[in-house]
Motif scaffolding. Sequence first.
Motif, PDB file in Angstrom:
ATOM      1  N   GLU A  13       0.849  -1.185   0.000  1.00  0.00           N
ATOM      2  CA  GLU A  13       0.000   0.000   0.000  1.00  0.00           C
ATOM      3  C   GLU A  13       0.887   1.238   0.000  1.00  0.00           C
ATOM      4  O   GLU A  13       1.713   1.428   0.903  1.00  0.00           O
ATOM      5  CB  GLU A  13      -0.909  -0.004   1.225  1.00  0.00           C
ATOM      6  N   LEU A  14       0.696   2.080  -1.010  1.00  0.00           N
ATOM      7  CA  LEU A  14       1.487   3.298  -1.148  1.00  0.00           C
ATOM      8  C   LEU A  14       0.826   4.418  -0.368  1.00  0.00           C
ATOM      9  O   LEU A  14      -0.385   4.624  -0.466  1.00  0.00           O
ATOM     10  CB  LEU A  14       1.631   3.680  -2.618  1.00  0.00           C
ATOM     11  N   GLU A  15       1.625   5.172   0.391  1.00  0.00           N
ATOM     12  CA  GLU A  15       1.112   6.295   1.169  1.00  0.00           C
ATOM     13  C   GLU A  15       1.474   7.603   0.465  1.00  0.00           C
ATOM     14  O   GLU A  15       2.671   7.900   0.278  1.00  0.00           O
ATOM     15  CB  GLU A  15       1.704   6.283   2.590  1.00  0.00           C
ATOM     16  N   ASP A  16       0.478   8.350   0.143  1.00  0.00           N
ATOM     17  CA  ASP A  16       0.625   9.646  -0.507  1.00  0.00           C
ATOM     18  C   ASP A  16       1.621   9.582  -1.669  1.00  0.00           C
ATOM     19  O   ASP A  16       2.656  10.280  -1.680  1.00  0.00           O
ATOM     20  CB  ASP A  16       1.071  10.684   0.527  1.00  0.00           C
ATOM     21  N   PRO A  17       1.326   8.737  -2.696  1.00  0.00           N
ATOM     22  CA  PRO A  17       2.268   8.634  -3.822  1.00  0.00           C
ATOM     23  C   PRO A  17       2.174   9.856  -4.728  1.00  0.00           C
ATOM     24  O   PRO A  17       1.128  10.513  -4.833  1.00  0.00           O
ATOM     25  CB  PRO A  17       1.820   7.371  -4.534  1.00  0.00           C
TER      26      PRO A  17
END
Length: 283
Positions: free
Chosen positions: A153-157
């Motif tokens: 899960e990418l955070e603030d990409p």
Amino acid sequence: MTEHDDTAAQRPEVAPSKPTPPRARPDDAPKLYRLKGDAVGKATGASAPASGSASGSASAPASGSASAPAPTETAPTAPSAPTPEGATSERPPAGASSPRTPGRAWPLVIAGLAILGALGYGAYLYVGEPEPIEIPAANVVAPEVVHAVDPVELEDPTAFLAAMPATFERWSMVEATTHDPADATILPGRVAEHHTLVYTNGTAEYTVEAYQLYTEEDAVKALERQPRDGDVGEHTVAGAAVGSEARRSSETDTRVMWTHGAAYLEAVGPTEGIDAFLELLAL
């Protein structure tokens, strides 16, 4: 002159009587007017004369003898009016019907026949035509793709990092590392972003280095500065050319380098299967 002569001179002169012509017999009449028996009297409507005429005609014959009827005369016919040229003066005989001409009933008859034909055709369509067959729509069930590993899960990409596919087929992005673009050595000062991405399908693993440069020319220059095998070729995605491509191989793996617009990318992994991986990655 003698006395006898004087007496004869004083006698009034008496006109000699005309001899009475003999009565005509039926056999003497022309064949056109010859009739038999009482047919003459019935045809003419006249009976035999009872007495002699003033001119000295003979009286009726004695009873017991049949009187011969007088011959009948045909009355002259009045001349007919002149007939115009091309016309006929003949009239149809009495009791004969004149030829019929089309009247006003024909349009009604034709309209009635048309209505009956339309009703008959409608009845045929209603009764004789088969009912339409409804074919149900095909229910296509696509096989559910099960990823071997859950993606990270990418955070603030950033927009560039979000454009990298997280999953495709059985492949998943399991790692995503962001670097300081100032530390990039492929083209110093022209790199805006640098990310290291790791993909796996549970069996094989490939690492992708993704660089975002400022222009397409910068991306081509970064590709040309890297060591490679052979010349720079064309990189295609789904059959369409999107940039340039070069390769460098070793005993254990293969490095494929390519450009896509202003992006410069490198994929490193097992030589066998790297082409299939890049085709599914579609970058």
